[in-house]
Structure formats: C-alpha cells, structure tokens
Design a protein around this motif. Structure first.
Motif, PDB file in Angstrom:
ATOM      1  N   GLN B  38     -22.050 -70.503  19.613  1.00 37.09           N
ATOM      2  CA  GLN B  38     -21.159 -71.393  20.363  1.00 37.09           C
ATOM      3  C   GLN B  38     -22.011 -72.401  21.107  1.00 37.09           C
ATOM      4  N   TYR B  39     -21.922 -73.647  20.691  1.00 39.20           N
ATOM      5  CA  TYR B  39     -22.610 -74.716  21.407  1.00 39.20           C
ATOM      6  C   TYR B  39     -21.766 -75.121  22.605  1.00 39.20           C
ATOM      7  N   PRO B  40     -22.363 -75.726  23.612  1.00 35.10           N
ATOM      8  CA  PRO B  40     -21.619 -76.063  24.829  1.00 35.10           C
ATOM      9  C   PRO B  40     -20.340 -76.816  24.541  1.00 35.10           C
ATOM     10  N   ASN B  41     -19.268 -76.330  25.131  1.00 39.91           N
ATOM     11  CA  ASN B  41     -17.955 -76.967  25.032  1.00 39.91           C
ATOM     12  C   ASN B  41     -17.431 -77.058  23.603  1.00 39.91           C
ATOM     13  N   GLN B  42     -17.861 -76.137  22.766  1.00 42.12           N
ATOM     14  CA  GLN B  42     -17.377 -76.118  21.392  1.00 42.12           C
ATOM     15  C   GLN B  42     -16.828 -74.739  21.032  1.00 42.12           C
ATOM     16  N   GLY B  43     -16.289 -74.632  19.839  1.00 43.54           N
ATOM     17  CA  GLY B  43     -15.731 -73.372  19.366  1.00 43.54           C
ATOM     18  C   GLY B  43     -16.781 -72.450  18.794  1.00 43.54           C
ATOM     19  N   LEU B  44     -16.316 -71.443  18.090  1.00 45.65           N
ATOM     20  CA  LEU B  44     -17.186 -70.421  17.516  1.00 45.65           C
ATOM     21  C   LEU B  44     -17.473 -70.750  16.059  1.00 45.65           C
ATOM     22  N   GLN B  45     -18.755 -70.780  15.731  1.00 47.72           N
ATOM     23  CA  GLN B  45     -19.168 -71.091  14.370  1.00 47.72           C
ATOM     24  C   GLN B  45     -19.887 -69.884  13.783  1.00 47.72           C
ATOM     25  N   LEU B  46     -19.497 -69.500  12.584  1.00 48.68           N
ATOM     26  CA  LEU B  46     -20.136 -68.366  11.940  1.00 48.68           C
ATOM     27  C   LEU B  46     -21.542 -68.738  11.492  1.00 48.68           C
ATOM     28  N   LEU B  47     -22.511 -67.946  11.938  1.00 46.04           N
ATOM     29  CA  LEU B  47     -23.909 -68.124  11.508  1.00 46.04           C
ATOM     30  C   LEU B  47     -24.188 -67.369  10.220  1.00 46.04           C
ATOM     31  N   LEU B  48     -23.774 -66.106  10.224  1.00 42.87           N
ATOM     32  CA  LEU B  48     -23.993 -65.255   9.059  1.00 42.87           C
ATOM     33  C   LEU B  48     -23.156 -63.999   9.200  1.00 42.87           C
ATOM     34  N   LYS B  49     -23.072 -63.279   8.082  1.00 42.31           N
ATOM     35  CA  LYS B  49     -22.296 -62.044   8.101  1.00 42.31           C
ATOM     36  C   LYS B  49     -22.865 -61.035   7.115  1.00 42.31           C
ATOM     37  N   TYR B  50     -22.662 -59.779   7.442  1.00 40.83           N
ATOM     38  CA  TYR B  50     -22.972 -58.687   6.526  1.00 40.83           C
ATOM     39  C   TYR B  50     -21.677 -57.934   6.235  1.00 40.83           C
ATOM     40  N   THR B  51     -21.387 -57.775   4.955  1.00 45.61           N
ATOM     41  CA  THR B  51     -20.227 -56.959   4.588  1.00 45.61           C
ATOM     42  C   THR B  51     -20.705 -55.782   3.743  1.00 45.61           C
ATOM     43  N   THR B  52     -21.234 -56.048   2.582  1.00 46.96           N
ATOM     44  CA  THR B  52     -21.817 -54.999   1.737  1.00 46.96           C
ATOM     45  C   THR B  52     -23.011 -55.588   1.001  1.00 46.96           C
ATOM     46  N   GLY B  53     -23.776 -54.724   0.324  1.00 49.17           N
ATOM     47  CA  GLY B  53     -24.863 -55.232  -0.490  1.00 49.17           C
ATOM     48  C   GLY B  53     -26.147 -55.377   0.285  1.00 49.17           C
ATOM     49  N   ALA B  54     -26.878 -56.438   0.004  1.00 50.44           N
ATOM     50  CA  ALA B  54     -28.191 -56.662   0.597  1.00 50.44           C
ATOM     51  C   ALA B  54     -28.113 -56.629   2.115  1.00 50.44           C
ATOM     52  N   THR B  55     -29.018 -55.868   2.705  1.00 51.30           N
ATOM     53  CA  THR B  55     -28.959 -55.677   4.152  1.00 51.30           C
ATOM     54  C   THR B  55     -29.605 -56.815   4.935  1.00 51.30           C
ATOM     55  N   LEU B  56     -30.399 -57.625   4.268  1.00 51.05           N
ATOM     56  CA  LEU B  56     -30.961 -58.812   4.911  1.00 51.05           C
ATOM     57  C   LEU B  56     -30.108 -60.005   4.503  1.00 51.05           C
ATOM     58  N   VAL B  57     -29.480 -60.606   5.471  1.00 52.56           N
ATOM     59  CA  VAL B  57     -28.587 -61.715   5.167  1.00 52.56           C
ATOM     60  C   VAL B  57     -29.120 -62.990   5.795  1.00 52.56           C
ATOM     61  N   LYS B  58     -28.984 -64.055   5.067  1.00 51.01           N
ATOM     62  CA  LYS B  58     -29.438 -65.357   5.546  1.00 51.01           C
ATOM     63  C   LYS B  58     -28.236 -66.206   5.895  1.00 51.01           C
ATOM     64  N   GLY B  59     -28.393 -66.959   6.997  1.00 50.78           N
ATOM     65  CA  GLY B  59     -27.295 -67.798   7.437  1.00 50.78           C
ATOM     66  C   GLY B  59     -27.690 -69.250   7.528  1.00 50.78           C
ATOM     67  N   ILE B  60     -26.912 -69.968   8.291  1.00 50.44           N
ATOM     68  CA  ILE B  60     -27.186 -71.385   8.451  1.00 50.44           C
ATOM     69  C   ILE B  60     -28.298 -71.613   9.465  1.00 50.44           C
ATOM     70  N   ASN B  61     -28.863 -72.787   9.419  1.00 50.13           N
ATOM     71  CA  ASN B  61     -29.865 -73.219  10.400  1.00 50.13           C
ATOM     72  C   ASN B  61     -31.112 -72.335  10.436  1.00 50.13           C
ATOM     73  N   GLY B  62     -31.412 -71.658   9.340  1.00 54.15           N
ATOM     74  CA  GLY B  62     -32.634 -70.877   9.259  1.00 54.15           C
ATOM     75  C   GLY B  62     -32.574 -69.498   9.883  1.00 54.15           C
ATOM     76  N   PHE B  63     -31.397 -69.079  10.331  1.00 50.03           N
ATOM     77  CA  PHE B  63     -31.247 -67.753  10.922  1.00 50.03           C
ATOM     78  C   PHE B  63     -31.059 -66.695   9.849  1.00 50.03           C
ATOM     79  N   GLU B  64     -31.491 -65.491  10.166  1.00 48.76           N
ATOM     80  CA  GLU B  64     -31.224 -64.348   9.317  1.00 48.76           C
ATOM     81  C   GLU B  64     -31.075 -63.101  10.173  1.00 48.76           C
ATOM     82  N   ALA B  65     -30.468 -62.078   9.582  1.00 49.02           N
ATOM     83  CA  ALA B  65     -30.267 -60.824  10.299  1.00 49.02           C
ATOM     84  C   ALA B  65     -30.352 -59.684   9.302  1.00 49.02           C
ATOM     85  N   GLU B  66     -30.786 -58.546   9.798  1.00 49.64           N
ATOM     86  CA  GLU B  66     -30.927 -57.380   8.939  1.00 49.64           C
ATOM     87  C   GLU B  66     -30.087 -56.237   9.473  1.00 49.64           C
ATOM     88  N   PHE B  67     -29.248 -55.700   8.613  1.00 48.96           N
ATOM     89  CA  PHE B  67     -28.438 -54.539   8.948  1.00 48.96           C
ATOM     90  C   PHE B  67     -29.292 -53.291   8.738  1.00 48.96           C
TER      91      PHE B  67
END
Lengths: 112, 114
Positions: B38-67
């Motif tokens: 959430q950038y200042p005075n803005q809404g919520l933007q999805l960066l990344l998500k994990y549902t099933t499959g590969a536990t390392l997920v890549k998102g926008i703007n160079g972010f990633e997360a590992e389940f």
C-alpha cells in the motif's frame, strides 16, 4: 484490465448521518467483501457476500452496517448512523476463485 | 484460529540493501499466502501470492517470498531496495475455501534510507 471501482473516493459526514459507499466489483466475480482500515492500523475484515446474502461478518459489522447488491452490478455498504470511530478507509474486494481478492482503491470516510 | 503475525511495524533499510519483511502464520489447514503493498493514500496492490506448487514465488517490482511450511513462514525479500519501495506491506492469508476471507497482518512500514 478489469478492476474494482469504488465511489466516492472521499466522503465527509456529520456524526449520526447515514452513509452509503458504493462498489462495482469485477463483472464475472461472485464473491464480494468489505474491509476497513482505520488510519495507521491494519486492514480488518467486515463482511463477505455471496449469492445475495451475507456469508460471514465480523464483530465490527454490527446492526449499524448493512450491505446490498441492488442491481447485479453495484455492491453497497451502508452505515446507518455514523460515529466518530467509523472514520476509516473502506475497501471493497471481489473474487471468482479461491486464492486472491481484487481490491478497489478505497473510500475514505471522515466523520466529524 | 487462523492468524498472521508480521514482525516489526517499521523496518528501515538503506537504498541498495537487502529487504527482508517477516511474516508467520498459524493455520490448521493449508493456507494461501499473499503480500500486498500500500503506497501512501492508495489502495492495496497484490505483490505476490502462494497457492500451491513452487514454494518460492516471484512478484512484481523484484520482490519474492518463500513459503516454508516447517517454519509457518512467508517472508518477503528483495535483493536491492529502491527508494520507490517505501510503502506499507501487508502479509495476508486465506484458506482453500472459495468464499473465505483474507486475514491481514498488522503491516510493516518499509523506510528506505538514502
């Protein structure tokens, strides 16, 4: 790209007045939600809505709140008699399948 | 009961440094996991998500997360911070139920130091 749209972007109201916040979910979505974010705090679930009825609501969603989908496109949140503590950003969201909610830009409500 | 815990309400990193935002969840069923920004005075933007499959997920703007199921964690990382990354980041969880709600963590405000 389809998106969830919300109006108004900002509403100022007097305490005790009724407020209606409007949302147009993405057209093929079936599940609709309202969330609230008080300034500087976390995003809190208010209510979910499916098949023209409430699926789940939080303890925040008391008798002063109601939701409606009057015409098959709009999804509204009504606060019957606003209180100072209702001042917050209200987000509408929708989804079609499990796994992701699509959020609108939010409606900021200021109660004076 | 399901919940999400974000460690650190404020995190400061220098521009170009590694970004690490921590998130742990509790759940009795397999979760879906999300990071929203959430950038200042803005809404919520999805960066990344994990549902099933590969536990390392890549998102926008160079972010990633590992389940990591064993640690019940879903930490968000970015190798090199940019000034434009300054924002509030929310970890969130939902469950394998079509109409189930998303539960948000309290958020972490990321500050980027020049």
């Amino acid at each position: 790209e389809p998106e969830v749209t919300q109006t108004p972007s900002h509403q100022v109201t007097q305490m005790g007045q009724e407020v209606i916040l409007r949302c147009v979910p993405i057209s093929n979505h079936l599940y609709f939600y309202w969330y609230r974010q008080i300034l500087g705090q976390k995003v809190e679930f208010l209510v979910s809505f499916y098949n023209n009825e409430i699926s789940e609501k939080s303890e925040i969603f008391d008798d002063q709140f109601s939701v409606e989908r009057p015409d098959g496109s709009n999804f509204t949140l009504k606060i019957r008699s606003t209180k100072l503590e209702d001042s917050a950003m209200y987000f509408c969201a929708s989804n079609r399948v499990a796994g992701e909610l699509f959020f609108g830009e939010g409606s900021r409500l200021t109660v004076l | 009961a399901q919940s999400v815990t974000q460690l650190g309400s404020h995190v400061s990193v220098s521009e170009g440094a590694l970004v690490l935002l921590r998130c742990n969840y509790s759940s009795s069923v397999p979760p879906y996991l999300f990071w929203y920004v959430q950038y200042p005075n803005q809404g919520l933007q999805l960066l990344l998500k994990y549902t099933t499959g590969a536990t390392l997920v890549k998102g926008i703007n160079g972010f990633e997360a590992e389940f990591k199921k064993s640690e019940t964690s879903f930490h968000l990382t970015k190798p090199s911070a940019h000034m434009s990354d300054a924002a509030e980041y929310f970890c969130a969880v939902s469950f394998m139920n079509r109409d189930d709600k998303i539960i948000f963590g309290k958020g972490t405000r990321l500050h980027i130091l020049p």
